[in-house]
Design a protein around this motif. Structure first.
Motif, PDB file in Angstrom:
ATOM      1  N   TYR A  68      19.202  46.709  33.539  1.00 49.49           N
ATOM      2  CA  TYR A  68      20.083  46.199  34.595  1.00 49.49           C
ATOM      3  C   TYR A  68      21.398  46.967  34.570  1.00 49.49           C
ATOM      4  CZ  TYR A  68      23.040  43.147  37.344  1.00 49.49           C
ATOM      5  OH  TYR A  68      23.909  42.663  38.292  1.00 49.49           O
ATOM      6  N   LEU A  69      21.757  47.558  35.691  1.00 54.25           N
ATOM      7  CA  LEU A  69      22.997  48.329  35.787  1.00 54.25           C
ATOM      8  C   LEU A  69      24.157  47.413  36.153  1.00 54.25           C
ATOM      9  CD1 LEU A  69      21.600  51.404  37.764  1.00 54.25           C
ATOM     10  CD2 LEU A  69      21.913  51.171  35.291  1.00 54.25           C
ATOM     11  N   ILE A  70      25.165  47.378  35.302  1.00 51.52           N
ATOM     12  CA  ILE A  70      26.356  46.563  35.533  1.00 51.52           C
ATOM     13  C   ILE A  70      27.252  47.302  36.533  1.00 51.52           C
ATOM     14  CG2 ILE A  70      28.458  45.606  34.499  1.00 51.52           C
ATOM     15  CD1 ILE A  70      26.075  44.165  33.406  1.00 51.52           C
ATOM     16  N   ALA A  71      27.474  46.677  37.668  1.00 49.58           N
ATOM     17  CA  ALA A  71      28.377  47.261  38.665  1.00 49.58           C
ATOM     18  C   ALA A  71      29.809  46.856  38.324  1.00 49.58           C
ATOM     19  CB  ALA A  71      28.001  46.772  40.060  1.00 49.58           C
ATOM     20  N   PRO A  72      30.722  47.801  38.277  1.00 49.72           N
ATOM     21  CA  PRO A  72      32.120  47.454  38.000  1.00 49.72           C
ATOM     22  C   PRO A  72      32.769  46.808  39.219  1.00 49.72           C
ATOM     23  CG  PRO A  72      31.949  49.781  38.491  1.00 49.72           C
ATOM     24  CD  PRO A  72      30.544  49.239  38.492  1.00 49.72           C
ATOM     25  N   TYR A  73      33.905  46.167  38.983  1.00 51.47           N
ATOM     26  CA  TYR A  73      34.709  45.659  40.093  1.00 51.47           C
ATOM     27  C   TYR A  73      36.162  45.939  39.768  1.00 51.47           C
ATOM     28  CZ  TYR A  73      35.825  41.427  37.364  1.00 51.47           C
ATOM     29  OH  TYR A  73      36.271  40.553  36.398  1.00 51.47           O
ATOM     30  N   ASN A  74      36.973  46.098  40.793  1.00 46.91           N
ATOM     31  CA  ASN A  74      38.391  46.400  40.620  1.00 46.91           C
ATOM     32  C   ASN A  74      39.147  45.088  40.424  1.00 46.91           C
ATOM     33  OD1 ASN A  74      41.176  46.843  41.176  1.00 46.91           O
ATOM     34  ND2 ASN A  74      40.660  48.761  42.209  1.00 46.91           N
ATOM     35  N   GLN A  75      39.473  44.791  39.164  1.00 47.55           N
ATOM     36  CA  GLN A  75      40.077  43.493  38.851  1.00 47.55           C
ATOM     37  C   GLN A  75      41.425  43.288  39.536  1.00 47.55           C
ATOM     38  OE1 GLN A  75      40.129  43.593  34.562  1.00 47.55           O
ATOM     39  NE2 GLN A  75      42.088  44.651  34.482  1.00 47.55           N
ATOM     40  N   ASN A  76      42.234  44.309  39.637  1.00 54.51           N
ATOM     41  CA  ASN A  76      43.530  44.159  40.311  1.00 54.51           C
ATOM     42  C   ASN A  76      43.341  43.856  41.792  1.00 54.51           C
ATOM     43  OD1 ASN A  76      45.160  44.610  38.007  1.00 54.51           O
ATOM     44  ND2 ASN A  76      44.830  46.797  38.206  1.00 54.51           N
ATOM     45  N   GLN A  77      42.395  44.540  42.412  1.00 53.24           N
ATOM     46  CA  GLN A  77      42.102  44.314  43.826  1.00 53.24           C
ATOM     47  C   GLN A  77      41.598  42.884  44.050  1.00 53.24           C
ATOM     48  OE1 GLN A  77      38.770  46.570  45.392  1.00 53.24           O
ATOM     49  NE2 GLN A  77      39.838  46.828  47.342  1.00 53.24           N
ATOM     50  N   TRP A  78      40.748  42.400  43.161  1.00 54.68           N
ATOM     51  CA  TRP A  78      40.232  41.034  43.284  1.00 54.68           C
ATOM     52  C   TRP A  78      41.357  40.010  43.153  1.00 54.68           C
ATOM     53  CZ3 TRP A  78      35.134  38.573  42.975  1.00 54.68           C
ATOM     54  CH2 TRP A  78      34.104  39.436  43.350  1.00 54.68           C
ATOM     55  N   VAL A  79      42.224  40.179  42.153  1.00 60.29           N
ATOM     56  CA  VAL A  79      43.328  39.231  41.953  1.00 60.29           C
ATOM     57  C   VAL A  79      44.248  39.230  43.172  1.00 60.29           C
ATOM     58  CG1 VAL A  79      45.417  38.758  40.573  1.00 60.29           C
ATOM     59  CG2 VAL A  79      43.221  39.221  39.439  1.00 60.29           C
TER      60      VAL A  79
END
Length: 156
Positions: A68-79
């Motif tokens: 399973y490939l873990i997709a990253p996410y932009n934590q600053n953008q999400w916050v």
């Protein structure tokens, strides 16, 4: 056994953290830790975003027949997009509580050790297991709870 331990540990936080945070004045939770840093409520919001992403990962990793490939996410953008800095504190606390209840249910429902050994691949290329992902979620959660307030983290 790991599933039971992690679920129990998470449930302790679900029971204690919201009560502790609701006792604090909103100003304390909205004040940034330092210039250019997140406030305590933004850190809690980041933990909500982490739960959203990791619930999905844990469900999909169990169902995957391949690594399973873990997709990253932009934590600053999400916050920023979630506008936690302007949110009512109780809304963020309630969201955190609900998402972590979902996380506890997902972890508790993992059927067997074979599922825990399913492989996951980080964006860096490192290979780990679903079991590692669960433990990493807890380490990440405790790290940020410690930033909010050391007394929120269970002493072991």
């Amino acid at each position: 056994m790991l599933v039971n331990l992690m679920t129990a540990r998470l449930e302790k936080y679900i029971a204690a953290v919201p009560t502790a945070l609701r006792a604090w004045p909103e100003e304390k939770l909205h004040t940034p830790l330092a210039v250019g840093k997140w406030s305590k409520v933004q850190i809690l919001g980041h933990l909500c975003d982490s739960a959203i992403n990791n619930v999905r990962r844990m469900i999909e990793a169990q169902a995957s027949n391949e690594v399973y490939l873990i997709a990253p996410y932009n934590q600053n953008q999400w916050v920023e997009a979630q506008s936690y800095g302007n949110a009512h504190v109780d809304d963020v606390i309630t969201l955190w509580e609900s998402l972590n209840r979902a996380m506890a249910r997902v972890i508790a429902a993992i059927p067997d050790d074979r599922s825990l050994s399913r492989q996951v691949k980080l964006p860096s290329g490192e290979l780990h297991t679903l079991e590692w992902l669960i433990m990493d979620y807890m380490v990440h959660l405790e790290h940020h709870l410690q930033q909010i307030s050391p007394e929120l983290v269970e002493k072991r």
